[in-house]
Design a protein around this motif. Structure first.
Motif, PDB file in Angstrom:
ATOM      1  N   GLU A  52      23.930 -16.243   1.358  1.00 42.56           N
ATOM      2  CA  GLU A  52      25.006 -17.510   1.601  1.00 42.56           C
ATOM      3  C   GLU A  52      26.118 -17.016   0.712  1.00 42.56           C
ATOM      4  OE1 GLU A  52      23.560 -21.431   1.220  1.00 42.56           O
ATOM      5  OE2 GLU A  52      21.889 -21.167   2.539  1.00 42.56           O
ATOM      6  N   GLY A  53      27.334 -17.773   1.251  1.00 37.88           N
ATOM      7  CA  GLY A  53      28.409 -17.771   0.697  1.00 37.88           C
ATOM      8  C   GLY A  53      29.436 -16.290   0.726  1.00 37.88           C
ATOM      9  N   ALA A  54      30.589 -16.051   0.053  1.00 39.31           N
ATOM     10  CA  ALA A  54      31.257 -14.968   0.214  1.00 39.31           C
ATOM     11  C   ALA A  54      31.807 -14.355  -1.196  1.00 39.31           C
ATOM     12  CB  ALA A  54      32.304 -15.263   1.079  1.00 39.31           C
ATOM     13  N   ILE A  55      31.912 -13.100  -1.407  1.00 39.68           N
ATOM     14  CA  ILE A  55      32.694 -12.459  -2.325  1.00 39.68           C
ATOM     15  C   ILE A  55      33.989 -11.672  -1.980  1.00 39.68           C
ATOM     16  CG2 ILE A  55      32.449 -10.764  -4.226  1.00 39.68           C
ATOM     17  CD1 ILE A  55      29.372 -11.156  -3.636  1.00 39.68           C
ATOM     18  N   ALA A  56      35.214 -12.098  -2.583  1.00 39.86           N
ATOM     19  CA  ALA A  56      36.345 -11.553  -2.168  1.00 39.86           C
ATOM     20  C   ALA A  56      36.604 -10.198  -3.330  1.00 39.86           C
ATOM     21  CB  ALA A  56      37.482 -12.371  -2.513  1.00 39.86           C
ATOM     22  N   VAL A  57      36.837  -9.184  -2.658  1.00 42.41           N
ATOM     23  CA  VAL A  57      36.646  -7.809  -3.509  1.00 42.41           C
ATOM     24  C   VAL A  57      38.319  -7.282  -3.496  1.00 42.41           C
ATOM     25  CG1 VAL A  57      36.134  -5.540  -3.993  1.00 42.41           C
ATOM     26  CG2 VAL A  57      34.543  -7.112  -3.099  1.00 42.41           C
ATOM     27  N   ILE A  67      45.800  -7.492  -3.931  1.00 43.36           N
ATOM     28  CA  ILE A  67      45.425  -7.273  -2.696  1.00 43.36           C
ATOM     29  C   ILE A  67      44.032  -7.419  -2.142  1.00 43.36           C
ATOM     30  CG2 ILE A  67      45.558  -4.756  -2.815  1.00 43.36           C
ATOM     31  CD1 ILE A  67      46.740  -4.564   0.101  1.00 43.36           C
ATOM     32  N   LEU A  68      43.770  -8.123  -1.149  1.00 37.09           N
ATOM     33  CA  LEU A  68      42.442  -8.117  -0.692  1.00 37.09           C
ATOM     34  C   LEU A  68      41.939  -7.146   0.013  1.00 37.09           C
ATOM     35  CD1 LEU A  68      39.789 -10.190  -0.196  1.00 37.09           C
ATOM     36  CD2 LEU A  68      40.801 -10.785   1.863  1.00 37.09           C
ATOM     37  N   TYR A  69      40.943  -6.450  -0.439  1.00 37.82           N
ATOM     38  CA  TYR A  69      40.161  -5.023   0.223  1.00 37.82           C
ATOM     39  C   TYR A  69      39.412  -5.576   1.305  1.00 37.82           C
ATOM     40  CZ  TYR A  69      41.934  -2.151  -3.740  1.00 37.82           C
ATOM     41  OH  TYR A  69      42.630  -1.657  -4.649  1.00 37.82           O
ATOM     42  N   TYR A  70      38.558  -6.453   0.816  1.00 35.29           N
ATOM     43  CA  TYR A  70      37.614  -7.064   1.943  1.00 35.29           C
ATOM     44  C   TYR A  70      36.529  -8.133   1.496  1.00 35.29           C
ATOM     45  CZ  TYR A  70      34.556  -4.152  -0.843  1.00 35.29           C
ATOM     46  OH  TYR A  70      33.604  -3.373  -1.857  1.00 35.29           O
ATOM     47  N   ARG A  71      35.802  -8.791   2.282  1.00 34.41           N
ATOM     48  CA  ARG A  71      35.139  -9.859   1.971  1.00 34.41           C
ATOM     49  C   ARG A  71      33.546  -9.541   2.130  1.00 34.41           C
ATOM     50  NH1 ARG A  71      39.570 -13.102   3.924  1.00 34.41           N
ATOM     51  NH2 ARG A  71      40.196 -14.376   2.506  1.00 34.41           N
ATOM     52  N   VAL A  72      32.692  -9.905   1.184  1.00 36.26           N
ATOM     53  CA  VAL A  72      31.349  -9.598   1.783  1.00 36.26           C
ATOM     54  C   VAL A  72      30.565 -10.852   1.979  1.00 36.26           C
ATOM     55  CG1 VAL A  72      29.197  -8.629   0.455  1.00 36.26           C
ATOM     56  CG2 VAL A  72      31.255  -7.867  -0.467  1.00 36.26           C
ATOM     57  N   VAL A  97      33.571 -14.682  -6.622  1.00 37.56           N
ATOM     58  CA  VAL A  97      33.009 -15.635  -5.697  1.00 37.56           C
ATOM     59  C   VAL A  97      34.031 -16.397  -5.133  1.00 37.56           C
ATOM     60  CG1 VAL A  97      31.437 -17.281  -5.216  1.00 37.56           C
ATOM     61  CG2 VAL A  97      30.850 -15.496  -6.950  1.00 37.56           C
ATOM     62  N   GLU A  98      34.256 -16.270  -3.561  1.00 39.48           N
ATOM     63  CA  GLU A  98      35.092 -17.207  -2.756  1.00 39.48           C
ATOM     64  C   GLU A  98      34.487 -18.355  -2.455  1.00 39.48           C
ATOM     65  OE1 GLU A  98      38.710 -15.332  -0.413  1.00 39.48           O
ATOM     66  OE2 GLU A  98      36.776 -15.237   0.750  1.00 39.48           O
ATOM     67  N   GLU A  99      33.103 -18.274  -1.793  1.00 45.42           N
ATOM     68  CA  GLU A  99      32.457 -19.426  -1.374  1.00 45.42           C
ATOM     69  C   GLU A  99      31.102 -19.346  -2.263  1.00 45.42           C
ATOM     70  OE1 GLU A  99      32.111 -19.056   2.620  1.00 45.42           O
ATOM     71  OE2 GLU A  99      33.857 -18.622   3.081  1.00 45.42           O
ATOM     72  N   ALA A 100      30.346 -20.743  -2.893  1.00 47.41           N
ATOM     73  CA  ALA A 100      29.294 -20.374  -3.695  1.00 47.41           C
ATOM     74  C   ALA A 100      28.294 -19.531  -3.087  1.00 47.41           C
ATOM     75  CB  ALA A 100      28.762 -21.894  -3.660  1.00 47.41           C
ATOM     76  N   LEU A 101      27.866 -18.714  -4.096  1.00 47.81           N
ATOM     77  CA  LEU A 101      26.967 -17.463  -3.724  1.00 47.81           C
ATOM     78  C   LEU A 101      25.646 -17.722  -4.108  1.00 47.81           C
ATOM     79  CD1 LEU A 101      26.960 -14.214  -3.089  1.00 47.81           C
ATOM     80  CD2 LEU A 101      27.036 -13.959  -5.466  1.00 47.81           C
ATOM     81  N   GLN A 102      24.760 -17.490  -3.009  1.00 51.62           N
ATOM     82  CA  GLN A 102      23.294 -17.312  -3.243  1.00 51.62           C
ATOM     83  C   GLN A 102      22.922 -16.078  -2.796  1.00 51.62           C
ATOM     84  OE1 GLN A 102      20.564 -20.537  -3.285  1.00 51.62           O
ATOM     85  NE2 GLN A 102      22.112 -21.691  -2.297  1.00 51.62           N
ATOM     86  N   GLY A 103      22.050 -15.255  -3.389  1.00 56.71           N
ATOM     87  CA  GLY A 103      21.725 -13.745  -2.896  1.00 56.71           C
ATOM     88  C   GLY A 103      20.533 -13.233  -3.758  1.00 56.71           C
ATOM     89  N   ALA A 104      20.588 -11.945  -3.885  1.00 54.70           N
ATOM     90  CA  ALA A 104      19.740 -11.146  -4.506  1.00 54.70           C
ATOM     91  C   ALA A 104      20.225  -9.987  -5.142  1.00 54.70           C
ATOM     92  CB  ALA A 104      18.416 -10.658  -3.737  1.00 54.70           C
ATOM     93  N   ALA A 105      19.887  -9.698  -6.573  1.00 55.88           N
ATOM     94  CA  ALA A 105      20.395  -8.482  -7.341  1.00 55.88           C
ATOM     95  C   ALA A 105      19.118  -7.548  -7.371  1.00 55.88           C
ATOM     96  CB  ALA A 105      20.984  -8.919  -8.574  1.00 55.88           C
ATOM     97  N   LEU A 106      19.551  -6.397  -6.789  1.00 60.41           N
ATOM     98  CA  LEU A 106      18.591  -5.411  -6.971  1.00 60.41           C
ATOM     99  C   LEU A 106      18.708  -4.501  -8.136  1.00 60.41           C
ATOM    100  CD1 LEU A 106      15.931  -4.320  -5.559  1.00 60.41           C
ATOM    101  CD2 LEU A 106      17.367  -2.788  -4.016  1.00 60.41           C
ATOM    102  N   PRO A 107      18.159  -4.228  -9.291  1.00 61.94           N
ATOM    103  CA  PRO A 107      18.417  -3.382 -10.268  1.00 61.94           C
ATOM    104  C   PRO A 107      18.579  -1.988  -9.778  1.00 61.94           C
ATOM    105  CG  PRO A 107      16.774  -4.454 -10.960  1.00 61.94           C
ATOM    106  CD  PRO A 107      16.839  -5.047  -9.539  1.00 61.94           C
TER     107      PRO A 107
END
Length: 198
Positions: A52-57, A67-72, A97-107
């Motif tokens: 859930e949410g979005a990341i601006a890179v 400059i915005l490259y993309y959103r995840v 983080v552009e919109e509150a983020l929930q996700g998974a981090a895989l080492p």
């Protein structure tokens, strides 16, 4: 969302053994809007998958121009992260983080193990990487060949047909343009009755 790892695992649709490996290795990620996930020069310890949410890179110059490259967004992956993990390199962009983020981090180690052992994970990672590369290639073509007015119209249409809450500065950053140029075009469109500014 109770457990973002389960949500991400469901979207990945891995083989049973790989699914168990993913769930055992991944850690939940939660971050509020505005949180900086990585900066240029940072190492990349995890493969982040958004539930859930979005990341601006974005890229940031020494003068502070962005400059915005993309959103995840959910179901997408970060090109920068994948590239860093595959090459053992470092980030060359900033992820916010552009919109509150929930996700998974895989080492990183688990990312490499799943790439080697799971056809479904390998396909997911490389198809996502290819899609993002294709999007970036299209963005470079737009910057090179489309006038700012066309890029601005596209950015506004992508935000929806309803009222758009965005500053001239935010639109300019997204397009890699000067705020004054964006304001001039928006002003012209308002005078022509195409939009209403507020």
């Amino acid at each position: 969302m109770a457990n973002p790892i389960d949500s991400v695992a469901q979207a990945l649709a891995l083989e049973p053994e790989a699914d168990a490996q993913f769930k055992a290795s991944a850690k939940p990620v939660r971050a509020p809007a505005g949180a900086v996930l990585f900066r240029p020069g940072d190492a990349c310890p995890h493969y982040i998958l958004v539930a859930e949410g979005a990341i601006a890179v974005k890229g940031v110059t020494e003068q502070g121009r962005e400059i915005l490259y993309y959103r995840v967004r959910p179901g997408q992956t970060c090109f920068q992260t994948t590239l860093c993990l595959l090459t053992e390199g470092r980030y060359t962009a900033e992820g916010v983080v552009e919109e509150a983020l929930q996700g998974a981090a895989l080492p990183a180690e688990a990312f490499e193990a799943l790439l080697a052992s799971s056809k479904a994970f390998r396909r997911y990672a490389f198809v996502s990487f290819a899609d993002r590369l294709q999007g970036l290639t299209g963005q470079v073509a737009e910057l090179a060949f489309l006038p700012l007015s066309a890029r601005l119209a596209g950015a506004l249409l992508a935000r929806g047909p309803e009222e758009i809450a965005a500053t001239h500065e935010a639109l300019a950053r997204e397009l890699g343009a000067a705020r004054e140029a964006v304001s001039r075009i928006l002003g012209e469109w308002e005078r022509e009755g195409l939009i209403a500014l507020g």
